[in-house]
Design a protein around this motif. Sequence first.
Motif, PDB file in Angstrom:
ATOM      1  N   GLY A   1      28.809  89.182  61.837  1.00 20.98           N
ATOM      2  CA  GLY A   1      29.037  89.758  60.510  1.00 20.98           C
ATOM      3  C   GLY A   1      28.035  90.820  60.108  1.00 20.98           C
ATOM      4  N   LEU A   2      27.341  91.407  61.073  1.00 17.15           N
ATOM      5  CA  LEU A   2      26.335  92.430  60.774  1.00 17.15           C
ATOM      6  C   LEU A   2      26.985  93.798  60.597  1.00 17.15           C
ATOM      7  N   ASN A   3      26.351  94.654  59.789  1.00 12.96           N
ATOM      8  CA  ASN A   3      26.916  95.973  59.547  1.00 12.96           C
ATOM      9  C   ASN A   3      26.545  96.971  60.641  1.00 12.96           C
ATOM     10  N   GLU A   4      27.177  98.147  60.576  1.00 15.94           N
ATOM     11  CA  GLU A   4      27.053  99.119  61.659  1.00 15.94           C
ATOM     12  C   GLU A   4      25.634  99.619  61.890  1.00 15.94           C
ATOM     13  N   PRO A   5      24.836  99.939  60.845  1.00 21.25           N
ATOM     14  CA  PRO A   5      23.465 100.406  61.108  1.00 21.25           C
ATOM     15  C   PRO A   5      22.612  99.388  61.872  1.00 21.25           C
TER      16      PRO A   5
ATOM     17  N   GLU B   1       8.791  94.818  63.543  1.00 17.24           N
ATOM     18  CA  GLU B   1      10.108  94.371  64.017  1.00 17.24           C
ATOM     19  C   GLU B   1      11.189  94.683  62.980  1.00 17.24           C
ATOM     20  N   LEU B   2      10.895  94.454  61.704  1.00 16.98           N
ATOM     21  CA  LEU B   2      11.866  94.762  60.658  1.00 16.98           C
ATOM     22  C   LEU B   2      12.145  96.262  60.596  1.00 16.98           C
ATOM     23  N   LYS B   3      11.120  97.073  60.790  1.00 18.57           N
ATOM     24  CA  LYS B   3      11.328  98.524  60.804  1.00 18.57           C
ATOM     25  C   LYS B   3      12.218  98.940  61.973  1.00 18.57           C
ATOM     26  N   ARG B   4      12.008  98.319  63.132  1.00 19.71           N
ATOM     27  CA  ARG B   4      12.839  98.649  64.290  1.00 19.71           C
ATOM     28  C   ARG B   4      14.292  98.240  64.051  1.00 19.71           C
ATOM     29  N   LEU B   5      14.479  97.023  63.521  1.00 18.08           N
ATOM     30  CA  LEU B   5      15.840  96.543  63.274  1.00 18.08           C
ATOM     31  C   LEU B   5      16.527  97.352  62.175  1.00 18.08           C
TER      32      LEU B   5
END
Length: 473
Positions: free
Chosen positions: A22-26, A103-107
């Motif tokens: 259910g994750l979005n495209e970005p 990690e959050l910045k990369r994701l």
Amino acid sequence: MSDAAHTPAPAAAPAPDFTALGLNEPLLRALQELRYEQPTAIQAQVVPLVLAGQDIAGQAPTGSGKTAAYGLPLLQQLDTAQDAVQALVLVPARELALQVRDELKRLGKFLPNLRVAAFYGGHSFQEETRSLKQAPHVVVATPGRLFDHLDRRTIVPNKLQLLVIDETDKLLELKFQEALANIVQRLPRRRQTLLFSATMPEKVLELVRKNLTRPRHVQAEGQAEALPESLTLLGHVGTAEKKPAALFHILQKPETGRTLVFCNTRQRCEELARFLTSRGLTAEALHGKLPQPERDKALLKLRNGSALALVATDVAARGIDVTDLDTVVQFEVPEKADTFQHRAGRTARAGAAGTAHILATPAEQALVQRWAVAKDIKWTPLQAPALPPAAKTPKPTTVTLHVSAGRKEKVSAHDLVGALVNVAGLEREAIGRIEVFDHYSYITVPREAGRAVQDSMAGARIKGKKVRVTEVR
């Protein structure tokens, strides 16, 4: 706001790929770029539940992919057009704060205008306050520093939607109970709360009962009591007096490679690093009392290969950003099985091979053999051959150079490479790892070129600023 009812999450088979979560495209685009092909067991369970609005109490061991498990749905629920702190992530240590932030910045690389900040003790409070003139969407912080910001109202969490409490067992072990309680009191009651812990002792369960609403309890099947199949466990039994020479013997082996050595106390950590250094091995100590620049230096030297070993306490090693560790050595036996598991799990990540040694006296061996997670250890007598002369000890092939300019002087890695090529005459391929901090940078170069680079760069300017280049020792 809390509810003691516990609704177990059904066991879920890992999804075939991230598109099923259910994750979005970005986010899917970032995962593809990072080559994350399949969700881990904890990710497959947690992501859909968080997106559905559930509070989560997750038991997640080292290397399980926990950061992405909570990070992906956290990022998806942000409104990056809104200038407000919408998510908080609490972690026990500065190194883990930086690791989670990165990690959050990369994701979230393809989310427009995403701002993620890390705040922690030992860093300039005034500098952090200046950075808050434009509110980050996500704050990753240690409890003490976050409480300072809340207390001084430099962070106002009135738009907060999501709180993550990460490494909860370690937070409680470090006596952050009061800080956690004070922080939670200042947050909106209408929020989603995610709690993750490697173990679930009663103190952690009490925190769950007090702060989570109808939580779903998630545990990745088969992960809590198992170490990676690619990990080789080796035990060495003998007298305590033989341990230093045995460690030296292990570090001498070519296959040992990049090594993290665990001790139980700061004093022993420093003593052991001095012993190894005195015998000609490049070893660095890492513990909670070490000044931040010294901690940065120690980690960098292990990452870039100019140190063969890092001797660390558990608190300092939790969450450090060192990938591809070949070997872990537990010089001292921990008191608990979960600590043993955390240490050993620092190597053999993501399917890579790794070796974990433990040096034990007969009494310590008897303790370890009672732990289910240590059942596969191959025990042998502790070998402690005579220490060779230091002159015969191989030195690393690289050295680390300190450059007296960084981000605040508008200096980038590209600028540093240009200076080394054009001023110092190095081949671009000879330049190793570069790390740029606020007011200084570190560069790895071949050992034989170290002195010449320092001489060539004497008085050189980068971005118009005169810099000083010195070897990190």
